[in-house]
Design an enzyme around this catalytic site. Sequence first.
Site, PDB file in Angstrom:
ATOM      1  N   THR A  80       0.808  -1.219   0.000  1.00  0.00           N
ATOM      2  CA  THR A  80       0.000   0.000   0.000  1.00  0.00           C
ATOM      3  C   THR A  80       0.840   1.268   0.000  1.00  0.00           C
ATOM      4  O   THR A  80       0.581   2.199  -0.765  1.00  0.00           O
ATOM      5  CB  THR A  80      -0.947  -0.014   1.208  1.00  0.00           C
ATOM      6  OG1 THR A  80      -1.832  -1.128   1.089  1.00  0.00           O
ATOM      7  CG2 THR A  80      -1.760   1.261   1.292  1.00  0.00           C
ATOM      8  N   ARG A 164      -1.739   6.188   5.358  1.00  0.00           N
ATOM      9  CA  ARG A 164      -0.838   6.235   4.207  1.00  0.00           C
ATOM     10  C   ARG A 164      -1.603   6.391   2.896  1.00  0.00           C
ATOM     11  O   ARG A 164      -1.075   6.946   1.933  1.00  0.00           O
ATOM     12  CB  ARG A 164       0.057   5.001   4.166  1.00  0.00           C
ATOM     13  CG  ARG A 164      -0.644   3.654   4.164  1.00  0.00           C
ATOM     14  CD  ARG A 164       0.355   2.513   4.375  1.00  0.00           C
ATOM     15  NE  ARG A 164      -0.250   1.187   4.380  1.00  0.00           N
ATOM     16  CZ  ARG A 164      -0.720   0.564   5.458  1.00  0.00           C
ATOM     17  NH1 ARG A 164      -0.655   1.180   6.631  1.00  0.00           N
ATOM     18  NH2 ARG A 164      -1.224  -0.657   5.370  1.00  0.00           N
TER      19      ARG A 164
END
Length: 544
Positions: A80, A164
């Site tokens: 990710t 994030r």
Amino acid sequence: MNRIALLRRAALALCLAFACIAALAAAPRPRLVVLFVVDGLPQWQVQAYRDQLAPDGLARFLDHGASFEQAYFDDAYTVTGAGHATLLTGAYAHRTGVIGNEWLDRRTGQAVYCTGDASEQYIGHATQALDGTSPRNLKVESLGDVLRRSDPRAHVIAVSGKDRGAILPAGRSGTAYMYMADDGSFASTTYYMRAHPAWVEAFNRARRADRYFHTQWQPLLPAAAYSRSLPDDQPWFGPRGGHLPMALGNAADEKPGAAFYGSLLASPFADALTLDFARAAVAGEHLGADAVPDLLAISLSGHDYVNHTWSAESRLSQDHLLQLDRLLQSFFHDLDRSVGRDRYLAVLTADHGFMPNPEALQARGIAAGRISGHQLRAAVNEALEQEFHAPRLVSGLSASALVLNRAEIAARGLAFDRVAVAARAALLAQPHLLAAYTRAELLAGSRAGAPFFAAMRNSWHPEVSGDVQFVTEPYWMFGAAVATHGSPHEYDTHVPLLWWGPAWVRPGVRPERVAITDLAPTLARLLRIAPPAASEGRPLELAP
């Protein structure tokens, strides 16, 4: 082909290129660019359930937009953090410095989180060690940074279920908001502001997550519609199991708490909340309301949580994608009304794909399984000790690499590169390791053409990464999750890349192979700004 024919073909190609540029120049810039990132969505899922999609969700892209069916990440550690860092910078980790979700600091041995920054805090929420609070680990500029530098009036907003997933697309000059799993609200950090604007406070006061308390995740379609996916309650789901309908949180709780709010992430409900917050951002920041282009990045995290918990082959994953499809349809209709159907550009992609569950693969007679990182490190250390008569020459694993113990190597008077070569050999002697390259090889580019060398070099940053980068064989994974990702194999790198916007996008399937690094420079051309400085992609031809 003779020389005259070649010249004619070149002239035709040049005319087409100029025609595309002229078409883009004639079209107004989009007032709003909306980037949807479906966390952990492999390309095959978009095609597998196409006949079950709503008329105007994902089908808006597939039927009326451009679908690049061969879009890939060309890197080796597909997770990710690294994926989100690539999307709007147009660069892989060898430039962005975001080599994973977390990694080891080679000097201290301490964990580093990709968006961790101890100098900043969540607004209105406790901040724990390694929480994501700023983009300071991102070493390059993003599309939003270029957009705001070209016109400071432009808004760049990013929202996600994960820190994030919001912070990295927002870049240094945008504003990130993320879901708070302790109370179901959304928050930014002190990197961006001292206090939330009024529209964020109003959204959080409404406590929208609470409406899902004691609500079940119900399957969208009749049972027969899920025959192409694996049934619920597979033995490899573990003691928690997994089946629809599904109650969220603890049924015995009298009021919502942290367990309930956290449970929403592996369901359609956190994505619904993320899109609700994005609606509030459109209204609160007046996105797309004037001729100055704005950028809204929406990272929908639920699919990744679902796939980690039950696998992409599960009925729960199929239903989650279909639920998300209906949520997108509703969001599109709201944007059509609030911004104007012909005034915004929409793009949808993913930050990585997903490996199939190893136990399900084994049941089909396919070689697959799990690798223990602890055992791998111990085996390499044992081999190195036999060769160099020194213990613990590998200090840890970091973002698919061995980190060598520099202090111990120096204290023993050993040659670092010799130890690295021996560590590579010890790695490749272990079962199910496919390729490995040393720091010296990655720096020099000396193994060009070797298996996955280019992808591994794209994932490796000399200031941040470990010392011997490696790749597993297909269908072998680290960790205890039901399924995961993080390899250069097709199931992890092949993702959707879908575009819609009648003024800028010619509908149709595009069969050519493209890289996800092409996304940022393509958006830059549509916005008539320079591409991010570190971008390594090329603009795609989209013009109608």
